[in-house]
Enzyme design. Structure first.
Site, short mmCIF file in Angstrom:
data_model
loop_
_atom_site.label_atom_id
_atom_site.label_comp_id
_atom_site.label_asym_id
_atom_site.label_seq_id
_atom_site.Cartn_x
_atom_site.Cartn_y
_atom_site.Cartn_z
N HIS A 1 -92.42 -73.29 26.74
CA HIS A 1 -91.56 -72.11 26.66
C HIS A 1 -92.03 -71.14 25.57
CE1 HIS A 1 -87.98 -73.33 29.30
NE2 HIS A 1 -88.97 -74.20 29.52
N ASP A 2 -92.62 -71.65 24.49
CA ASP A 2 -93.17 -70.76 23.47
C ASP A 2 -94.41 -70.04 24.02
OD1 ASP A 2 -93.24 -69.61 20.84
OD2 ASP A 2 -94.95 -70.89 20.39
N ASP B 1 -97.32 -68.61 19.90
CA ASP B 1 -97.25 -67.89 18.62
C ASP B 1 -96.03 -68.26 17.78
OD1 ASP B 1 -95.23 -66.74 20.06
OD2 ASP B 1 -95.90 -64.66 19.82
N SER C 1 -92.99 -67.78 18.37
CA SER C 1 -91.90 -66.80 18.40
C SER C 1 -90.54 -67.45 18.65
CB SER C 1 -92.17 -65.74 19.48
OG SER C 1 -92.29 -66.33 20.75
N TRP D 1 -100.84 -79.31 37.87
CA TRP D 1 -101.27 -80.18 36.77
C TRP D 1 -100.30 -80.10 35.59
CZ3 TRP D 1 -107.07 -78.19 36.66
CH2 TRP D 1 -107.67 -78.50 37.89
N HIS E 1 -93.27 -83.13 33.81
CA HIS E 1 -91.94 -83.54 34.28
C HIS E 1 -91.83 -85.04 34.54
CE1 HIS E 1 -90.21 -79.30 35.48
NE2 HIS E 1 -90.40 -79.45 34.18
N ASP F 1 -80.56 -81.42 30.84
CA ASP F 1 -79.24 -81.48 30.19
C ASP F 1 -78.28 -80.46 30.77
OD1 ASP F 1 -79.93 -83.48 28.25
OD2 ASP F 1 -81.13 -81.97 27.22
N ASP G 1 -87.76 -88.36 37.00
CA ASP G 1 -88.31 -89.51 37.71
C ASP G 1 -87.67 -90.77 37.14
OD1 ASP G 1 -89.73 -90.26 35.42
OD2 ASP G 1 -91.72 -90.07 36.32
N THR H 1 -92.32 -92.97 30.38
CA THR H 1 -93.69 -93.35 30.73
C THR H 1 -94.39 -92.16 31.37
OG1 THR H 1 -92.87 -95.57 31.20
CG2 THR H 1 -95.09 -95.07 31.93
N ASP I 1 -96.50 -91.42 33.77
CA ASP I 1 -97.11 -92.01 34.96
C ASP I 1 -97.07 -91.00 36.11
OD1 ASP I 1 -94.42 -91.90 35.58
OD2 ASP I 1 -94.10 -94.06 35.39
#
Ligand code: HEM
Ligand SMILES: [Ca+2]
Ligand SMILES: [Mn+2]
Length: 344
Positions: free
Chosen positions: A54-55, A75, A77, A177, A182, A188, A200, A205, A207
Site C-alpha cells: 500500500h505504501d 517512500d 508516505s 506473482w 495472500h 479484518d 487460505d 505458511t 505455501d
C-alpha cells in the site's frame, strides 16, 4: 587493495557485504522481538507485508505524465502522512500497523520508507516456505501525500486492477506473482463481523494453498453475505476476495495462477522478483545499498499442496485446459473450519 567480495564484521558480530548495513542488525532484532512477537508469522507480519504494497503502489507514471504528482512509490508516505493517507478507502485498517511501526522508526536511525520495506522482508522469513527477499537501504522519505485512488480494491474489475498495476509497471503475470502474498493474509474489514478471516487454510505458511483454494468452487460466505468485494468461499472460516476469484478465472491470468499451484520454487523465485520491483518503485536501485544479506534465511517448508479435507479435483473450477493440473492428495479426516488469525 580492497577485495570486491570482502565482508565486514559488524560491532554486533554479524557479517555483511557493506558496512552501512551493520546499522540494520539492531533494528532487525528489535523488529523480531517486539513487533513480530519473537519471530512469529502472525497478524503483524501479515499487516507489515500489506503495508509494503500500500505504501509502494501509490505511484502513477500516468499521472506524472499528465503533469500531476503521481506519488513517490516506496517512500514511507503512509507513515509520514499518517493523518491522511491511511484514511483513503483502500487503506482502511492499515492505521494499526502504521501506529505499531512508528515507535520503531522513532528509536532507530532509518527512514520510514526503508523501515516499511525492511519490516516486510523480515516478516515473511517467519512464515515457513517464504523466499529470502532483497532489501535495499537508502530511500529518502516522502515530502508529498500521494493522490487517492491508486491502491486496488477487492471490488475492482480485472480490467481496472490490471490497468492500475500496469501503470505502476507490473504485467499481468507479475500481478499474479504479487498475489502470492495472500497466502499469509486475512481480512479484518471486508466482513467486520469476522475479523482475522484468512484467504487460505494456512495463513502462517507461505505455501501455494491460496492459489489452489481460490480455484475451488465457492459454496458459502464465512460470515454475513452482501459485503462489497467478497464472494463465496469453499471453506468455513475462509474469506474469498472477488478480485482474487476473478483473477484466478480471467483468461489473461488464470493460466499463470494455476501454474503456481504446488510449485514452491516458482512462487519463491517470482515473489522475490516482484517484491524487489515493488520495493524499488520511485527509486533507482543504483542509488541504494544492497543490504539483502541482512535478511534472515526463512524457515523451510516441505509439505506438498493438498486439497482441504472434503475437497478434491472435482471441486476445481477448471478454466485452463492448456496446462495439466497437478495430481494432489486430499487432507484426511473430517471437514473442519479454518480458524481465524488471532489479533495481537
Ligand atoms: C491486486 C490487488 C489487491 C487487492 C484488491 C487486495 C485486497 C486486499 C484486501 C481487501 C485485504 C483485506 C484487508 C482487511 O480487511 O483487513 C487484503 C489483505 C492483505 N493483502 Fe492484499 N490486495 C491486493 C494485492 C496485494 C499485494 C500485491 C500484496 C503484497 C505484496 C498484498 C498483501 C496483503 C496482505 C499480506 C494482507 C493481509 C493483511 C492481514 O492479514 O492483516 N495484497 N488485501
Ligand atoms: Ca498459506
Ligand atoms: Mn489483519
Amino acid at each position: 587493495a580492497p577485495s570486491l567480495n570482502k565482508r565486514v564484521t559488524c560491532a554486533t558480530g554479524q557479517t555483511t557485504a557493506n558496512e552501512a548495513c551493520c546499522a540494520l542488525f539492531p533494528i532487525l532484532e528489535d523488529i523480531q522481538t517486539n513487533l513480530f512477537d519473537g519471530a512469529q508469522c502472525g497478524e503483524e507480519v501479515h499487516e507489515s507485508l500489506r503495508l509494503t504494497f500500500h505504501d509502494a503502489i501509490a505511484f502513477s507514471p500516468a499521472l506524472t505524465n499528465a503533469g500531476q504528482f503521481g506519488g513517490g512509490g516506496a517512500d514511507g508516505s503512509m507513515i509520514i502522512f499518517s493523518d491522511t493517507e491511511p484514511n483513503f478507502h483502500a487503506n482502511l485498517g492499515i492505521d494499526e500497523i502504521v501506529e505499531a511501526q512508528k515507535p520503531f522508526i522513532a528509536r532507530h536511525n532509518i527512514s520510514a520508507a526503508d523501515f516499511i520495506q525492511f519490516a516486510g522482508a523480515i516478516g515473511v522469513t517467519n512464515c515457513a516456505g517464504a523466499p529470502r527477499l532483497n532489501f535495499f537501504l537508502g530511500r529518502p522519505d516522502a515530502t508529498q501525500i500521494p493522490p487517492d485512488g491508486l491502491v486496488p480494491e477487492p471490488f475492482d474489475s480485472v480490467d481496472k486492477i490490471l490497468s492500475r498495476m500496469g501503470d505502476a509497471g507490473f504485467s499481468t503475470v507479475e500481478v499474479v506473482w504479487l498475489l502470492s502474498s495472500h497466502t499469509i493474509a486475512a481480512a479484518d474489514l471486508v466482513d467486520p463481523s469476522i475479523p482475522g478471516t484468512p484467504f487460505d487454510s494456512t495463513p502462517s505458511t507461505f505455501d501455494s494453498q491460496f492459489f489452489l483454494e481460490t480455484m475451488l468452487q465457492g459454496t458459502a460466505f464465512p460470515g454475513t453475505p452482501g459485503n462489497q468485494g467478497e464472494v463465496e468461499s469453499p471453506l468455513a472460516g475462509e474469506m474469498r476476495l472477488q478480485s482474487d476469484f476473478l483473477l484466478a478465472r480471467d483468461s489473461r491470468s488464470a493460466c499463470e495462477w494455476q501454474s503456481m499451484v504446488n510449485n514452491m520454487p516458482k512462487i519463491q523465485n517470482r515473489f522475490t522478483q516482484v517484491m524487489r520491483k515493488l520495493s524499488l518503485l520511485g527509486h533507482n536501485q543504483a542509488d541504494l545499498i544492497d543490504c539483502s544479506d541482512v535478511i534472515p534465511v526463512p524457515k523451510t517448508l516441505t509439505k506438498a499442496a493438498t486439497f482441504p479435507a472434503g475437497k478434491s479435483q472435482a471441486d476445481v473450477e477448471i478454466v485452463v485446459a492448456a496446462t495439466p493440473f497437478p495430481a494432489l492428495a486430499s487432507d484426511p479426516g473430517p471437514v473442519t473450519a479454518v480458524p481465524p488469525v488471532p489479533p495481537s
